[in-house]
Design a protein around this motif. Structure first.
Motif, PDB file in Angstrom:
ATOM      1  N   THR A 105       1.329 -13.295  12.277  1.00 22.62           N
ATOM      2  CA  THR A 105       2.684 -12.665  11.756  1.00 22.62           C
ATOM      3  C   THR A 105       2.480 -11.949  10.613  1.00 22.62           C
ATOM      4  OG1 THR A 105       3.531 -14.588  10.870  1.00 22.62           O
ATOM      5  CG2 THR A 105       4.167 -14.241  12.978  1.00 22.62           C
TER       6      THR A 105
ATOM      7  N   ALA C  74       9.555 -25.365   3.209  1.00 23.91           N
ATOM      8  CA  ALA C  74       9.902 -23.737   2.685  1.00 23.91           C
ATOM      9  C   ALA C  74       8.760 -23.688   1.720  1.00 23.91           C
ATOM     10  CB  ALA C  74      11.231 -23.586   2.067  1.00 23.91           C
ATOM     11  N   LYS C 104      15.533 -15.197   8.953  1.00 20.81           N
ATOM     12  CA  LYS C 104      15.587 -16.661   9.531  1.00 20.81           C
ATOM     13  C   LYS C 104      14.179 -17.222   9.056  1.00 20.81           C
ATOM     14  CE  LYS C 104      18.089 -15.765  13.843  1.00 20.81           C
ATOM     15  NZ  LYS C 104      17.868 -14.846  14.932  1.00 20.81           N
ATOM     16  N   THR C 105      13.286 -16.364   8.766  1.00 21.26           N
ATOM     17  CA  THR C 105      11.839 -16.750   8.586  1.00 21.26           C
ATOM     18  C   THR C 105      11.584 -16.403   6.897  1.00 21.26           C
ATOM     19  OG1 THR C 105      10.748 -14.700   9.323  1.00 21.26           O
ATOM     20  CG2 THR C 105      11.237 -16.603  10.996  1.00 21.26           C
ATOM     21  N   LEU C 106      12.111 -15.506   6.335  1.00 21.61           N
ATOM     22  CA  LEU C 106      11.717 -15.153   5.108  1.00 21.61           C
ATOM     23  C   LEU C 106      12.892 -14.954   4.252  1.00 21.61           C
ATOM     24  CD1 LEU C 106       9.098 -13.951   3.665  1.00 21.61           C
ATOM     25  CD2 LEU C 106       9.990 -11.670   3.903  1.00 21.61           C
ATOM     26  N   ALA C 130       8.636 -18.518   2.651  1.00 15.87           N
ATOM     27  CA  ALA C 130       8.590 -18.511   3.980  1.00 15.87           C
ATOM     28  C   ALA C 130       9.637 -19.724   4.597  1.00 15.87           C
ATOM     29  CB  ALA C 130       7.342 -18.591   4.624  1.00 15.87           C
ATOM     30  N   PRO C 132      10.406 -22.472   7.445  1.00 14.87           N
ATOM     31  CA  PRO C 132       9.656 -22.915   8.720  1.00 14.87           C
ATOM     32  C   PRO C 132      10.808 -22.883   9.794  1.00 14.87           C
ATOM     33  CG  PRO C 132      10.260 -24.815   7.031  1.00 14.87           C
ATOM     34  CD  PRO C 132      10.595 -23.502   6.419  1.00 14.87           C
ATOM     35  N   PRO C 133      10.557 -22.542  10.941  1.00 15.98           N
ATOM     36  CA  PRO C 133      11.167 -22.520  12.237  1.00 15.98           C
ATOM     37  C   PRO C 133      12.257 -23.826  12.123  1.00 15.98           C
ATOM     38  CG  PRO C 133       9.042 -22.214  12.718  1.00 15.98           C
ATOM     39  CD  PRO C 133       8.892 -22.524  11.435  1.00 15.98           C
ATOM     40  N   ARG C 134      13.520 -23.531  12.537  1.00 13.59           N
ATOM     41  CA  ARG C 134      14.416 -24.877  12.648  1.00 13.59           C
ATOM     42  C   ARG C 134      13.886 -25.420  14.007  1.00 13.59           C
ATOM     43  NH1 ARG C 134      18.026 -23.109   8.982  1.00 13.59           N
ATOM     44  NH2 ARG C 134      17.193 -21.321   8.921  1.00 13.59           N
TER      45      ARG C 134
END
Lengths: 135, 135, 135, 135
Positions: A105, C74, C104-106, C130, C132-134
């Protein structure tokens, strides 16, 4: 993976106003050239900063395309430039990009900028690109 | 100190290819505008990164001129940009500069970039300028 | 959303070697303080650069935690700092963070750094994290 | 010009709290090492960002001292870091600096940071130092 000619054709179609040409691509890098004419100069007989930033931005983009193929929606997320020496008013700007990271990404690369024929770097860029998810 | 009109005349004379206009200057800051037309767009219907970088570079320069007077040889020494949101394809880019430091030889400033009429920042720039010694 | 006390307890548990304390958090921002003692000084009677960078890094992290809750993973992806004035050797460093983007990611934010009690900024930071995805 | 041992002695005297050691210096560059122990780690089992920034800052400083001799008052004016990969929790951090410009008043360099024994770069830094006028 795309050739130099593929990428040149892609840039011509997608970015018709782009002046930067591709000299080499591959091996996680690229070399591009921005022609220098009256439109690129600024007071003091030097090349304007935005010309250098544009060259670096395209060099990064071309290096990424050379690795992952044609992705029109890859976008720059950050760019840092240090201007170090006054570029020649009568020489084209050459940008040599080396990718430092190519993740799924995010790509990170550095670009060394020169006045053609002079091996003293005129500016140095670090930039990051966000790569859109593949279908 | 120079007025907005003085600076506009100076930019026109010294940087004839410059498209950025001055909306306000003074109080250690400046607001400038880059018109957005076909030449400023890129695939995906957004404004190209170099347009944003150019706007920020001029905003910094105008803010400095507004404090120290006309210095054609002030040059950018570094610029860092974070791209945060996709600018609108049909709105001009507005750059709002605030100087953080104005020393004898170095100025540091930040520039917030917007699509006109939208208060969500599209990009944020920090830049430094070297100021030539006064006679 | 977590309180200042929640975040202080979290930092103490997760980053036991951290010296930075939280003064305020919320509203897409945070204020933190790095105490200055012998370990933070360098020749010339000033605070070392890494102390300023650490303070900014924690300020960004705290501001993000204040918006999205406790996310130990993060991580900083980039940080740009301009040093502008010599900090006082006998005053703590205060970092005031304002988030510019919280995706959401940054996340992107800026941090203004001061010697406590002096309103002249000593350094300015822009940083990205960054997220991290939840689950 | 100073040897590696001269610079190590200088750092020990002037920066007693410094943990970074000098592995090599000269030829417009330097290699330095930051030991990694409990104090350098953060959640997720990785090396903290400030440790990487500190290593880069010292690498730049050592490379400059190697060219111009002992100048305690040279100070960092800006630093840009991109974090690219998670460093190993059980390996020291190695910083390899290359100076890009060494002017009378300003030096610019880049630093590649690695976990020792791994040739994938963990972070990349560009930094500038102001060099005080010589008597």
């Amino acid at each position: 993976m795309p050739t130099k000619e593929d990428i040149a054709a892609f840039l011509k179609a997608e970015f018709p106003q782009n002046k930067v040409t591709v000299e080499a691509v591959g091996g996680r890098g690229a070399t591009v050239v921005h022609p220098v004419g009256m439109a690129e100069l600024r007071p003091g007989g030097t090349v304007s900063g935005p010309v250098l930033m544009t060259t670096a931005d395209v060099a990064l983009y071309v290096a990424i395309l050379g690795e992952i193929g044609m992705v029109p929606l890859a976008v720059t997320t950050s760019l840092n430039i240090n201007f170090m020496r006054k570029p020649s008013a009568d020489r084209d700007i050459v940008g040599v990009c080396k990718l430092l990271k190519l993740g799924k990404t995010l790509a990170v690369g550095e670009v060394s900028l020169y006045s053609r024929g002079d091996d003293q770097m005129v500016a140095h860029v670090t930039g990051t690109y966000a790569i859109p998810p593949r279908r």
